[in-house]
Scaffold this motif. Structure first.
Motif, short mmCIF file in Angstrom:
data_model
loop_
_atom_site.label_atom_id
_atom_site.label_comp_id
_atom_site.label_asym_id
_atom_site.label_seq_id
_atom_site.Cartn_x
_atom_site.Cartn_y
_atom_site.Cartn_z
N LYS A 77 0.37 23.74 -10.51
CA LYS A 77 -0.85 23.77 -9.71
C LYS A 77 -0.60 23.14 -8.34
CE LYS A 77 -4.18 23.55 -13.51
NZ LYS A 77 -5.32 22.78 -14.08
N PRO A 78 -1.36 23.58 -7.31
CA PRO A 78 -1.21 22.94 -5.99
C PRO A 78 -1.63 21.47 -6.04
CG PRO A 78 -3.08 24.44 -6.01
CD PRO A 78 -2.33 24.69 -7.29
N ALA A 79 -1.06 20.70 -5.13
CA ALA A 79 -1.27 19.25 -5.16
C ALA A 79 -2.72 18.87 -4.84
CB ALA A 79 -0.32 18.57 -4.17
N ASN A 80 -3.28 19.45 -3.74
CA ASN A 80 -4.65 19.13 -3.32
C ASN A 80 -4.84 17.63 -3.08
OD1 ASN A 80 -5.42 21.83 -3.49
ND2 ASN A 80 -6.01 21.62 -5.64
N THR A 81 -3.83 17.04 -2.44
CA THR A 81 -3.88 15.59 -2.16
C THR A 81 -4.06 15.31 -0.67
OG1 THR A 81 -1.46 15.55 -2.02
CG2 THR A 81 -2.47 15.02 -4.16
N ALA A 82 -4.58 16.31 0.08
CA ALA A 82 -4.73 16.11 1.52
C ALA A 82 -5.72 14.98 1.82
CB ALA A 82 -5.20 17.41 2.19
N GLY A 83 -6.81 14.90 1.04
CA GLY A 83 -7.78 13.82 1.26
C GLY A 83 -7.19 12.46 0.99
N ILE A 84 -6.40 12.35 -0.06
CA ILE A 84 -5.77 11.05 -0.38
C ILE A 84 -4.80 10.65 0.71
CG2 ILE A 84 -4.33 9.86 -2.07
CD1 ILE A 84 -5.45 11.71 -4.20
N VAL A 85 -4.03 11.61 1.21
CA VAL A 85 -3.06 11.31 2.26
C VAL A 85 -3.77 10.91 3.55
CG1 VAL A 85 -1.22 12.29 3.68
CG2 VAL A 85 -1.31 12.81 1.24
N ILE A 135 0.84 -1.21 0.00
CA ILE A 135 0.00 0.00 0.00
C ILE A 135 0.87 1.25 0.00
CG2 ILE A 135 -1.67 1.29 1.37
CD1 ILE A 135 -2.87 -1.33 2.25
N ARG A 136 1.95 1.23 0.77
CA ARG A 136 2.83 2.40 0.80
C ARG A 136 3.48 2.62 -0.56
NH1 ARG A 136 6.24 0.65 4.23
NH2 ARG A 136 5.05 1.24 6.07
N LYS A 137 3.88 1.53 -1.21
CA LYS A 137 4.48 1.66 -2.54
C LYS A 137 3.48 2.18 -3.56
CE LYS A 137 7.23 -1.06 -5.83
NZ LYS A 137 7.77 -2.42 -6.13
N ALA A 138 2.24 1.68 -3.50
CA ALA A 138 1.21 2.16 -4.42
C ALA A 138 0.86 3.62 -4.14
CB ALA A 138 -0.03 1.28 -4.31
N HIS A 139 0.87 3.99 -2.88
CA HIS A 139 0.57 5.39 -2.53
C HIS A 139 1.65 6.33 -3.07
CE1 HIS A 139 -0.96 8.75 -0.24
NE2 HIS A 139 0.21 8.89 0.37
N LYS A 140 2.91 5.93 -2.96
CA LYS A 140 3.97 6.77 -3.50
C LYS A 140 3.88 6.89 -5.02
CE LYS A 140 7.40 6.05 0.15
NZ LYS A 140 8.76 5.52 0.48
N LYS A 141 3.54 5.77 -5.68
CA LYS A 141 3.39 5.81 -7.14
C LYS A 141 2.25 6.75 -7.54
CE LYS A 141 5.23 1.31 -8.48
NZ LYS A 141 4.91 0.00 -9.14
N LEU A 142 1.16 6.72 -6.77
CA LEU A 142 0.03 7.59 -7.08
C LEU A 142 0.41 9.06 -6.93
CD1 LEU A 142 -2.97 8.06 -7.67
CD2 LEU A 142 -3.42 7.76 -5.23
N LEU A 143 1.14 9.39 -5.88
CA LEU A 143 1.55 10.77 -5.69
C LEU A 143 2.50 11.23 -6.79
CD1 LEU A 143 2.08 10.94 -1.81
CD2 LEU A 143 0.09 11.65 -3.13
#
Length: 859
Positions: free
Chosen positions: A756-764, A723-731
Motif C-alpha cells: 500500500k502507498p505510505a500516505n505519510t505526507a502529513g506526518i512528514v 525527535i529525528r530518531k523517533a520520526h525515523k522509528k515511526l516511519l
C-alpha cells in the motif's frame, strides 16, 4: 433414353442422384460471396501477431514498436490502433526548429507566452541574451548571460549603461492646480522635500520626485517614491490656479495598485469606462450601440486578421486600447491610466551624452517632403514651431558637452527626431565626444530657453497615431532592398518617414561629494511612444551602450549609497518577504550537517531584518511602542536629518529630541580594514576595550578582528536528535505494518499483491515544521531578544552588503535606531575618536570589525 445414374457418396452414406443441369445465377451468387469472404480475410487476417511482426524479416526494425513511421504507409493506421488498444500513449514528435521558426507559428507561440506575463517591446532581444524573471506581472531581464557585473559598473561610471524601464507605470491627471495641491498634501509632506506644486516643477521644465504615503498617515505606511512632470503651458499666466493643467506620475509597478487606490480615494474619482443607461432612453441607446458596432465591424473588415495579430504583438504597448479613465464631476479632476502606453529607457554614465548625440538627429523640415503630423502641427501652432527651432539649436550645442551632469539638473528636453533606424551605424561603434578645436562655448547652459520641454507626446491623438502610421521593420527592409542602389546611402522614401517625438530627462547623479563620488549615476531618461521601443533600443546598442537588467538597478543604487526600495515601502516589504522565503527554503534543503547553527552563532534572524522587534527593544517604553506603533518608518525629515548630521560631525552638542522612537536612520557603512560582509549583517555597539584593542592592532599592523563571539551551546540539539530518531522509528514501524498486511493478503490471493502507498505526507510535514522551529525560532516576543542576542548590543541591520567599486572595499546600506546611534556617538566622544565607528558582523561569522559610516540626507 435417359436414365438416372446412381452413384455412391461415402460422405452421405448412400447413393446420390445428381441433377442434369446447374442454375447459373445461383452458382455465380455463391461464388461471389465466397470471393468476398476470401478478400476480406486476406485484407484483415486474424492473427495474434502485431502489424510490424507480420512483415518479412528483412523489413523488420527494432524501433517499429514505438516509431510508426518506420513501417510502410499502408500499415501505419493499423499499427496506431493496436498501440492505442494496448494503452500505450502515442508519442508525438516535436516539430522541427525550421517549422517552429516560421513567421506564423512563431507569432502564435509568442502570443501564447504573453497570456500570463506582459512583455516589453525589447523582450525578444533580451530573452536571447539575458536571464529572464517574473516580476510584478511582467517578464523582465534580470542579468546578462555573460559575466558583465564589473563591465556594467564601468559602463555606469565612465561609459554608458542602458536599461529598459518601460515597466514603470504612468498615470495622467488633469485638473486645477489648487485641487491637485490639496489632494497631494494629504498623501505627502513638505518635510521630505519640495511639494508637487513647487514653482520649479510646475513650469514643466524639470522633473521632480516625492514620497507618497497613505492618506493622512505620514510618516507611517509609505507607498514609495514617484517621479512626476507637468505639461508646459504656452499661456502667459501658466501658474494660475484656475487653469487646467496636466500631470504625469511615474510609479514603480510594485506600488502601482496601492498608489492608484489612494488617488481614487483622495480625489473621489469614479470609473468612466462603463456607461450607465438612464431609464426611458433604451431605444436611443440601442440605436447608438448598433451604429457603433457597425463602425467597428467595418474597421475590422478593412484590416486582415494576420495584420491584427502582428499589430498586437509588435506594438503590444498600445495603451489607448485599454486605458482606464476616472473622473470627479464636482472638481473636474480626470485620471487616465497610461500603463504600457509609452517606452522609457535609462542611460547612465558620462558617455550617455555622446550616445544620444549620435543616435538622435533632430528632424529638419523641408518643403519638398510630404506633409506629416509634424508639418501639420507646426503649421497650425506657431508656438510649437519656435519651440522646435529652439530645441534643435540647443541639441546641436550639446554636442560639445562631455557629460550630462554639466546641464541643469532634472531638466526636460523634448526633441522631434528622425526615425532611429536611419542613424544606425553599419557595425557597433563606441560613441566618443567630438573634440572641437575652438574654445568650448557654454553660454547656452546659462541661458536655457523656456520652451524646451514642449512635446507633442502630451497629445493623445498624436501619441496614439504614431504607432499606427509607423513603417514596420519588414516593410522598411523591403523598401530599402528595392530603392537602395548604394549600401549606406539614404533613399528618397527615408526622407519622407515621419518624425518621432521623444522626451529626454536629465539625471544629475550624486550631488554630495562628502557622501559619494560627485557625478556618479548621471545620465538621461528617454520617453518614447509605443512601437518605437525596439528601433531606439537597437540604435543605442549599436552606438556603444552596454545593456543591463534589474540587477543593475540594485548595483547602481548600492554604489550611490542608497537602496532602490526602502524597507518601509510597499515594494520593500514585498521584496523582504520574498527574499526571506527563498533563503529559508534554501537553508532547509541542505542536510543537517551542512547547515549553520545560528543558535551557536547567537543570531536571531539570519534571513530577515527584524526592524519592529529592534525598535521595540530600544524604546524607552516598549509596551506603548508595541501598542501605538506597530509599524516602523525610515526618517525622511530633512530638518531632523541635518541636525543629526551636525551632531555626528561635532558641530552641535545637542541630539534632536523630536525624533520619533519608531523610526530608522539610513547609513552608508564602509569597512575600515579587511573583512567581508553578507546581507543582513548586524550593526553593534563597541565597548571601551574594543577601541583600545583597535589602537593596538593599528600600531602593530594586525588585521585580526577586534572581537570574536564565543560559541553558545545549542540547547535544542539533543531534542532535535531525539525527535529525528523517533520520526525515523515511526516511519519504519508504519512500513513494517504495511509489509505484514501485504504478506497476509499474498497468502490467500492468487494474484500478485502490491504494498500500500505510505500516505505519510502529513506526518512528514508536521515533523518538518517542528524541526524548523527548533533550528530557527522566529518568536521575537521575548524582551531584548534582538538587542542583546550576542555579546555586543545590536542597534541596526544592513539588509544589503556588497563590494563597492567606487570605495574599493566592502560597503553596506544599513538602518539603525536613533537611541542606539546616540549612545554610539556619546561613547565615541568619550574615547576621543575623531571619526565615529561601529562594529559589524556577518550572520555566518563570529568576527566583529570596525566600520565607519555616513548619514544619508537624500533618503
Amino acid at each position: 433414353m435417359s436414365t438416372n445414374k446412381l452413384e455412391y457418396d461415402s460422405t452421405l452414406g448412400g447413393p446420390v442422384t445428381l441433377p442434369t443441369h446447374v442454375s447459373t445465377f445461383r452458382y455465380a451468387a455463391t461464388v461471389v460471396h465466397e470471393m468476398r469472404q476470401l478478400i476480406e480475410e486476406v485484407r484483415n487476417p486474424v492473427s495474434r501477431k502485431l502489424v510490424f511482426q507480420t512483415l518479412p524479416k528483412h523489413m523488420r526494425r527494432r524501433a517499429m514498436s514505438h516509431h510508426p513511421k518506420r513501417l510502410p504507409r499502408k500499415y501505419r493506421a493499423a499499427h496506431r490502433s493496436q498501440m492505442a488498444k494496448a494503452g500505450k500513449p502515442q508519442q508525438t514528435k516535436r516539430p522541427s526548429r525550421k517549422h517552429r521558426r516560421r513567421p506564423g507559428n512563431l507569432l502564435r507561440d509568442y502570443l501564447r507566452r504573453q497570456r500570463k506575463k506582459i512583455w516589453l517591446e525589447t523582450h525578444i532581444w533580451h530573452a536571447k541574451r539575458f536571464h529572464m524573471v517574473d516580476r510584478w506581472g511582467y517578464r523582465l531581464p534580470q542579468s546578462s548571460c555573460d559575466k558583465t557585473y564589473r563591465a556594467c559598473y564601468r559602463a555606469s561610471a565612465d561609459h554608458c549603461l542602458l536599461q529598459d524601464m518601460s515597466f514603470f507605470v504612468c498615470i495622467e491627471m488633469r485638473g486645477k492646480i489648487s485641487v491637485l495641491r490639496e489632494g497631494f498634501a494629504r498623501l505627502s509632506n513638505t518635510k521630505c522635500g519640495l511639494s508637487i506644486t513647487a514653482e520649479t516643477y510646475i513650469s514643466g521644465r524639470r522633473e521632480g520626485s516625492i514620497d507618497l504615503f497613505r492618506d493622512g498617515q505620514y510618516p507611517n505606511y509609505a507607498l514609495g517614491r514617484v517621479s512626476f512632470m507637468w505639461q508646459p503651458n504656452f499661456l502667459e499666466h501658466a501658474n494660475s490656479e484656475d487653469i487646467k493643467r496636466t500631470l504625469w506620475i511615474w510609479i514603480h509597478p510594485s506600488a502601482y495598485s496601492a498608489v492608484l487606490l489612494e488617488l481614487l480615494t483622495v480625489f473621489q474619482l469614479k470609473c468612466q469606462n462603463s456607461i450607465k443607461v438612464p431609464l426611458g432612453c433604451d431605444e436611443k441607446f440601442a440605436e447608438n450601440n448598433k451604429k457603433a458596432k457597425e463602425k467597428c465591424s467595418v474597421n475590422e473588415c478593412t484590416s486582415k486578421p494576420k495584420e491584427q495579430r502582428c499589430l498586437q504583438f509588435m506594438t503590444k504597448n498600445l495603451g489607448f486600447q485599454r486605458i482606464m479613465r476616472y473622473r470627479n464631476a464636482t472638481t473636474n479632476i480626470e485620471l487616465s491610466d497610461l500603463k504600457d502606453a509609452m517606452n522609457r529607457f535609462r542611460l547612465t554614465g558620462h558617455l550617455s551624452q555622446s550616445v544620444l548625440n549620435k543616435a538622435f538627429k533632430p528632424k529638419s523640415l523641408k518643403e519638398h517632403t510630404r506633409n506629416t503630423w509634424l508639418h501639420t502641427l507646426l503649421e497650425e501652432n506657431s508656438d510649437f514651431q519656435s519651440a522646435h527651432e529652439n530645441q534643435i539649436e540647443f541639441w546641436q550645442n550639446c554636442i560639445e558637452l562631455r557629460s550630462p551632469g554639466e546641464l541643469l539638473s532634472n531638466m526636460i528636453l523634448s526633441l522631434n527626431i528622425e526615425d532611429p533606424r536611419l542613424q544606425r551605424p553599419m557595425k557597433r561603434t563606441k560613441a566618443v565626444p567630438e573634440l572641437t578645436t575652438s574654445q568650448t562655448n557654454l553660454d547656452f547652459i546659462l541661458t536655457i530657453p523656456e520652451n524646451l520641454a514642449h512635446s507633442p507626446l502630451w497629445n493623445d491623438d498624436i501619441r496614439n497615431g504614431l504607432c499606427k502610421s509607423m513603417i514596420k521593420p519588414s516593410d522598411y527592409s523591403q523598401l530599402r532592398a528595392k530603392h537602395a542602389a548604394v549600401p549606406g546611402v539614404r533613399c528618397q522614401f527615408e526622407e519622407e518617414m515621419q518624425a518621432v517625438p521623444v522626451m529626454l530627462i536629465q539625471r544629475p547623479g550624486s550631488q554630495r561629494s562628502q557622501y559619494k563620488r560627485l557625478g556618479y549615476g548621471c545620465g538621461w531618461d528617454i520617453i518614447a511612444p509605443a512601437g518605437y521601443g525596439m528601433p531606439i533600443w537597437l540604435s543605442l546598442i549599436m552606438w556603444g551602450a552596454k545593456p543591463g537588467g534589474l540587477r543593475e538597478f540594485e548595483s547602481v543604487a548600492r554604489e550611490l549609497g542608497t537602496e532602490e526600495h526602502l524597507p518601509d515601502t510597499v515594494a520593500g516589504r514585498v521584496l523582504a518577504d520574498m527574499r526571506h522565503q527563498e533563503l529559508r527554503s534554501k537553508y532547509f534543503r541542505k542536510p543537517p550537517n551542512k547547515r549553520h547553527s545560528y543558535k551557536k552563532l547567537a543570531i536571531v534572524s539570519p534571513f530577515r531584518a527584524p526592524f519592529p522587534a529592534l525598535i521595540r527593544d530600544w524604546a524607552v517604553y516598549p509596551k506603548q511602542i508595541a501598542e501605538k506603533h506597530s509599524t516602523f518608518h525610515v526618517l525622511r525629515d530633512r530638518t531632523l536629518l541635518q541636525q543629526i548630521l551636525l551632531y555626528i560631525q561635532g558641530k552641535s552638542k545637542i541630539f534632536p529630541n523630536e525624533i520619533p522612537e519608531n523610526c530608522l536612520l539610513q547609513l552608508h557603512l564602509r569597512m575600515k580594514s579587511r573583512g567581508s560582509l553578507d546581507d543582513f549583517a548586524l550593526i553593534c555597539l563597541p565597548t571601551r576595550n574594543d577601541f583600545k584593542r583597535n589602537l593596538k592592532h593599528i600600531k602593530k599592523g594586525n588585521q585580526e578582528p577586534v572581537f570574536t563571539e564565543p560559541l553558545l551551546p545549542d540547547l535544542s540539539e539533543g531534542k532535535r536528535k531525539a525527535i529525528r530518531k523517533a520520526h525515523k522509528k515511526l516511519l519504519k514501524r508504519l512500513r513494517a505494518r504495511r509489509v505484514r498486511e501485504k504478506r497476509k493478503q499474498q497468502e490467500t490471493s492468487n494474484m500478485r499483491v502490491y504494498i500500500k502507498p505510505a500516505n505519510t505526507a502529513g506526518i512528514v510535514a508536521v515533523h518538518f515544521e517542528q524541526m524548523c522551529k527548533l533550528w530557527l525560532p522566529e518568536d521575537h516576543s521575548t524582551l531584548y531578544s534582538v538587542r542583546k542576542q550576542c555579546q555586543r548590543e545590536v542597534f541596526g541591520y544592513a539588509p544589503n552588503a556588497h563590494f563597492s567599486y567606487t570605495e574599493a572595499t566592502v560597503c553596506a546600506v544599513g538602518y539603525v535606531t536613533p537611541t542606539g546611534l546616540k549612545e554610539l556617538l556619546t561613547l565615541c566622544r568619550q574615547m576621543n575618536v575623531r571619526q565615529p565607528m561601529c562594529l559589524m558582523r556577518s550572520p555566518k561569522s563570529r568576527h566583529y570589525r570596525f566600520t565607519c559610516f555616513k548619514l544619508n540626507l537624500d533618503v
